[in-house]
Motif scaffolding. Structure first.
Motif, PDB file in Angstrom:
ATOM      1  N   GLY A 385      -4.991  69.711 -10.874  1.00 23.83           N
ATOM      2  CA  GLY A 385      -5.946  70.041 -11.509  1.00 23.83           C
ATOM      3  C   GLY A 385      -5.897  68.653 -12.874  1.00 23.83           C
ATOM      4  N   VAL A 386      -4.713  68.232 -13.222  1.00 27.29           N
ATOM      5  CA  VAL A 386      -4.021  67.287 -14.127  1.00 27.29           C
ATOM      6  C   VAL A 386      -4.939  66.020 -13.963  1.00 27.29           C
ATOM      7  CG1 VAL A 386      -3.060  66.005 -15.301  1.00 27.29           C
ATOM      8  CG2 VAL A 386      -2.329  67.946 -14.570  1.00 27.29           C
ATOM      9  N   ALA A 387      -5.618  65.787 -12.601  1.00 28.74           N
ATOM     10  CA  ALA A 387      -6.191  64.656 -12.736  1.00 28.74           C
ATOM     11  C   ALA A 387      -7.234  64.844 -12.698  1.00 28.74           C
ATOM     12  CB  ALA A 387      -6.417  63.569 -11.175  1.00 28.74           C
ATOM     13  N   VAL A 388      -8.105  65.856 -12.073  1.00 27.41           N
ATOM     14  CA  VAL A 388     -10.011  66.543 -13.139  1.00 27.41           C
ATOM     15  C   VAL A 388      -9.942  66.209 -13.981  1.00 27.41           C
ATOM     16  CG1 VAL A 388     -11.608  68.177 -12.069  1.00 27.41           C
ATOM     17  CG2 VAL A 388      -9.964  67.555 -10.250  1.00 27.41           C
ATOM     18  N   LEU A 389      -8.865  68.020 -14.906  1.00 26.89           N
ATOM     19  CA  LEU A 389      -9.040  67.433 -16.362  1.00 26.89           C
ATOM     20  C   LEU A 389      -9.068  66.146 -17.051  1.00 26.89           C
ATOM     21  CD1 LEU A 389      -8.873  70.822 -16.680  1.00 26.89           C
ATOM     22  CD2 LEU A 389      -6.522  69.984 -18.673  1.00 26.89           C
ATOM     23  N   ALA A 390      -8.351  65.455 -16.654  1.00 23.95           N
ATOM     24  CA  ALA A 390      -8.395  64.026 -17.044  1.00 23.95           C
ATOM     25  C   ALA A 390      -9.695  62.921 -16.923  1.00 23.95           C
ATOM     26  CB  ALA A 390      -7.222  63.561 -16.851  1.00 23.95           C
ATOM     27  N   ALA A 391      -9.891  63.012 -15.566  1.00 21.92           N
ATOM     28  CA  ALA A 391     -11.092  62.569 -15.745  1.00 21.92           C
ATOM     29  C   ALA A 391     -12.491  63.567 -16.307  1.00 21.92           C
ATOM     30  CB  ALA A 391     -11.544  62.847 -14.245  1.00 21.92           C
ATOM     31  N   LEU A 392     -12.065  64.224 -17.260  1.00 20.76           N
ATOM     32  CA  LEU A 392     -13.469  65.157 -17.745  1.00 20.76           C
ATOM     33  C   LEU A 392     -13.446  64.225 -18.689  1.00 20.76           C
ATOM     34  CD1 LEU A 392     -14.861  67.292 -17.238  1.00 20.76           C
ATOM     35  CD2 LEU A 392     -13.559  68.813 -18.616  1.00 20.76           C
ATOM     36  N   TYR A 393     -12.598  62.904 -19.659  1.00 23.01           N
ATOM     37  CA  TYR A 393     -12.509  62.342 -20.681  1.00 23.01           C
ATOM     38  C   TYR A 393     -13.916  61.682 -20.385  1.00 23.01           C
ATOM     39  CZ  TYR A 393     -12.315  59.611 -24.321  1.00 23.01           C
ATOM     40  OH  TYR A 393     -12.600  58.347 -26.209  1.00 23.01           O
ATOM     41  N   PRO A 394     -13.260  60.657 -19.631  1.00 20.26           N
ATOM     42  CA  PRO A 394     -13.846  59.545 -19.116  1.00 20.26           C
ATOM     43  C   PRO A 394     -15.433  59.776 -18.787  1.00 20.26           C
ATOM     44  CG  PRO A 394     -12.333  59.177 -17.939  1.00 20.26           C
ATOM     45  CD  PRO A 394     -11.818  60.021 -19.259  1.00 20.26           C
ATOM     46  N   ALA A 395     -15.753  60.894 -17.874  1.00 21.85           N
ATOM     47  CA  ALA A 395     -16.582  60.905 -17.237  1.00 21.85           C
ATOM     48  C   ALA A 395     -18.213  61.784 -18.029  1.00 21.85           C
ATOM     49  CB  ALA A 395     -16.501  62.429 -16.330  1.00 21.85           C
TER      50      ALA A 395
END
Lengths: 410, 227
Positions: A385-395
């Motif tokens: 969950g944290v990895a996907v959430l963290a990817a939100l910003y660069p995405a």
């Protein structure tokens, strides 16, 4: 060519960077798995030692306030139909033993010194099941035929300077309000593992105590179950059973309602675990944001080209979220596996880790790592969950790029 | 039939606080099936002009109509769909997806359009044959020569059967000989499928493959040659 497949290939474009990112997640998750395993073992150990240090799994008394002030006036709470209750409890298959107990405050005196002690009296033949964690440090345990003999906890023996074989005088108030005194021979000295208990406990056989106090029933029935897991169910069943019957009102307490120290330790470790989890997840978040922001930057022109040939903004976001998902998945799986492997190596090859006496404990102990399926799963899902959430910003950074500018980017 | 029409198109770029005008009122029209070259020195606004026609940038003033649709009036989503369905892009530096094979790069626009796997396979194989890449279809871009990469890019641009192909310096990164082969290929595709091509170049040899050349200088179309 699905987004997931494209994302999978993308994360291996810069193998070294992905390796370091995965390592950060892996080590973080491994640390959580190990710490969870350690806490679980420690709490389990504390739970069992608490239960087997005289608490039992369930305690039955005739009133709620017995559990707070009963030891100073046990006579107000004596059972009137003790045998019937014991029989009903004993009939349940989950119940191993029902131990009648009287606990009272007394003064214990040697030739030179005296001190206030808490006397625990149970039938000697049942004391093993209730005091399984009691260890003899000098002399011997009480035997079934022993009368007017006593076991002292280590701290008590030190306080009043008692030796095995010596005779002590015990004084206490009896049922009719008078002061009674009796001579007792010290047959052994024990430790209970908890300093607090070692400084006040004295053990006597039940017939001697009842005769001394002039009572013919006890104020407390302690139930030892076959397994600790049965506690909740048996408590509910017997509470219902006794509530439906006429007679003396009964109060049933489970061990964890009575174990303040256990609850404190549990709360302490729980908080520690949450803080640790938060910090590790923060590190994971920033590692992933760093890696993926760099990746977006490096792939600016490519993102421009993807957008130019018709990929929607959402498509770019999906791609980077999928990359985050893979990183979380790989990091999470490898972290969990590493955690389980390291736990297993420490448990089996090194025989655990020695932990010095924690606050309030008399002895250190050998800790093992026994992570549970549930917490391992939780940590894994957390990483994901944290990895996907963290990817939100660069995405979203990638998706917001102006196409013309992105294509010009060098 | 006129398919691209620019009317008094202005476009500038911010450079610090100042705005540098790049296009200063360009008017031009492209007819269906044409192969048009845009020539001009560096900085004359060739790429900007192509970007506006391709809907990847919007004019500050003026109108860009492609198939009678005003690109400035379309949202980001609509524009992306429009590009996917109507346009093909060929870039000077190829801009292929490095983790995809030649086959997959050409296939990608069809995936965006949601075309079935079987149909994709049929069309991609045909395109690979048309651009002469069947033998290296499973190679990734870094395993291909510059000419092969640009063929992949051409395949990718044409696979959706676009009405208009926009090529920005398509031979700029290729040697002379390879450039000529690529231009032959584009010319063939233009003639066979009647696809409209507009390409920016500053190479007169490249321009010689087109029927009409527009000369751009200081943000304006200053001359037009029809061969």
């Amino acid at each position: 060519m699905s987004t997931l497949l494209l994302a999978w290939r993308n994360i291996f474009r810069n193998k070294r960077r992905t390796f370091f990112t995965l390592s950060a997640i892996m080590i973080g998750i491994m640390a959580l798995v190990l710490f969870d395993g350690f806490v679980r073992y420690t709490l389990w150990g504390l739970q069992e030692s608490t239960i087997r240090n005289g608490l039992g799994h369930l305690q039955l008394a005739t009133a709620e306030d017995y559990f707070t002030t009963g030891n100073f006036d046990p006579f107000r709470y004596l059972f009137t139909d003790q045998e019937a209750i014991v029989n009903q409890l004993q009939a349940r298959p989950e119940v191993k033993n029902v131990v009648p107990q009287v606990t009272f405050a007394a003064t214990l005196a040697s030739a030179e010194k005296s001190g206030i002690v808490m006397v625990q009296a149970v039938p000697v033949e049942l004391s093993r099941s209730l005091f399984g964690f009691r260890q003899i440090v000098a002399g011997r345990d009480l035997l079934a035929e022993d009368r007017y003999r006593v076991l002292l906890a280590r701290g008590v023996a030190e306080k009043i300077g008692a030796q095995v074989g010596e005779t002590m005088t015990m004084m206490a108030i009896t049922r009719n309000g008078g002061l009674n005194a009796v001579d007792l021979e010290v047959v052994g000295i024990v430790t209970l593992g908890f300093r607090e208990l070692d400084n006040m406990q004295v053990f006597l056989d039940l017939p001697t105590a009842m005769e001394f106090l002039d009572i013919d029933s006890v104020p407390l029935l302690i139930t030892v179950l076959e397994k600790t897991e049965y506690t909740g169910a048996v408590k509910a069943a017997i509470t219902q059973l006794f509530n439906s019957q006429a007679g003396q009102p009964l109060v049933v307490k489970a061990w964890d309602e009575l174990a303040d120290y256990y609850q404190q330790v549990r709360g302490f470790y729980g908080t520690l675990l949450r803080i640790m989890r938060f910090i590790i997840m923060l590190v994971v978040v920033f590692t992933i944001i760093n890696t993926m922001t760099m990746s977006v930057l490096e792939r600016t022109r490519e993102i421009g080209a993807l957008r130019a040939i018709g990929t929607q903004k959402n498509g770019i976001i999906r791609l980077f979220l999928a990359e985050g998902l893979w990183i979380g998945l790989l990091g999470g799986i490898s972290g969990v596996l590493l955690g389980l492997i390291v736990s297993s190596v420490i448990n089996h090859l090194f025989g655990g880790v020695y932990i010095p006496p924690p606050p309030g404990m008399a002895e250190g102990y050998q800790a093992f790592f026994t992570p549970s399926f549930a917490t391992v799963g939780q940590n894994f899902l957390l990483a994901l969950g944290v990895a996907v959430l963290a990817a939100l910003y660069p995405a979203s950074k990638g998706a917001k790029l102006k196409i013309a500018a992105a294509l010009r980017y060098l | 039939m006129i398919i691209v029409s620019l009317e008094q198109v202005h476009k500038g770029y911010k450079l610090g606080k100042a705005t540098v005008p790049v296009l200063k009122g360009v008017n031009l029209q492209l007819a269906e099936g044409e192969m048009v070259g845009i020539m001009g020195p560096s900085g004359s606004g060739k790429t900007t002009l192509l970007n506006l026609m391709g809907g990847i940038d919007l004019p500050d003033r003026g109108k860009v109509l492609v198939y009678n649709r005003d690109l400035a009036a379309m949202g980001d989503r609509q524009l992306a769909t429009f590009r996917s369905e109507t346009l093909g892009f060929i870039f000077q530096s190829f801009n292929l997806i490095p983790v995809l094979t030649a086959y997959e790069n050409i296939e990608y626009p069809l995936v965006l359009q949601g075309i079935t796997k079987k149909e994709r396979w049929r069309r991609v194989e045909a395109m690979l044959a048309a651009v002469g890449l069947t033998a290296v279809k499973n190679h990734r871009p870094d395993e291909l020569s510059g000419g092969q990469r640009q063929r992949v890019a051409i395949g990718r641009a044409l696979i959706t059967r676009p009405k208009l192909v926009i090529a920005d310096e398509p031979t700029g990164n290729l040697d002379h000989q390879t450039g000529k082969v690529i231009m032959e290929l584009m010319k063939q595709l233009n003639e066979r499928a009647k696809t409209t091509f507009v390409l920016a170049t500053h190479d007169p040899v490249v321009a010689s493959y087109t029927k009409r050349v527009l000369y751009l200088r200081d943000g304006l179309v200053v001359r037009e040659e029809v061969q």
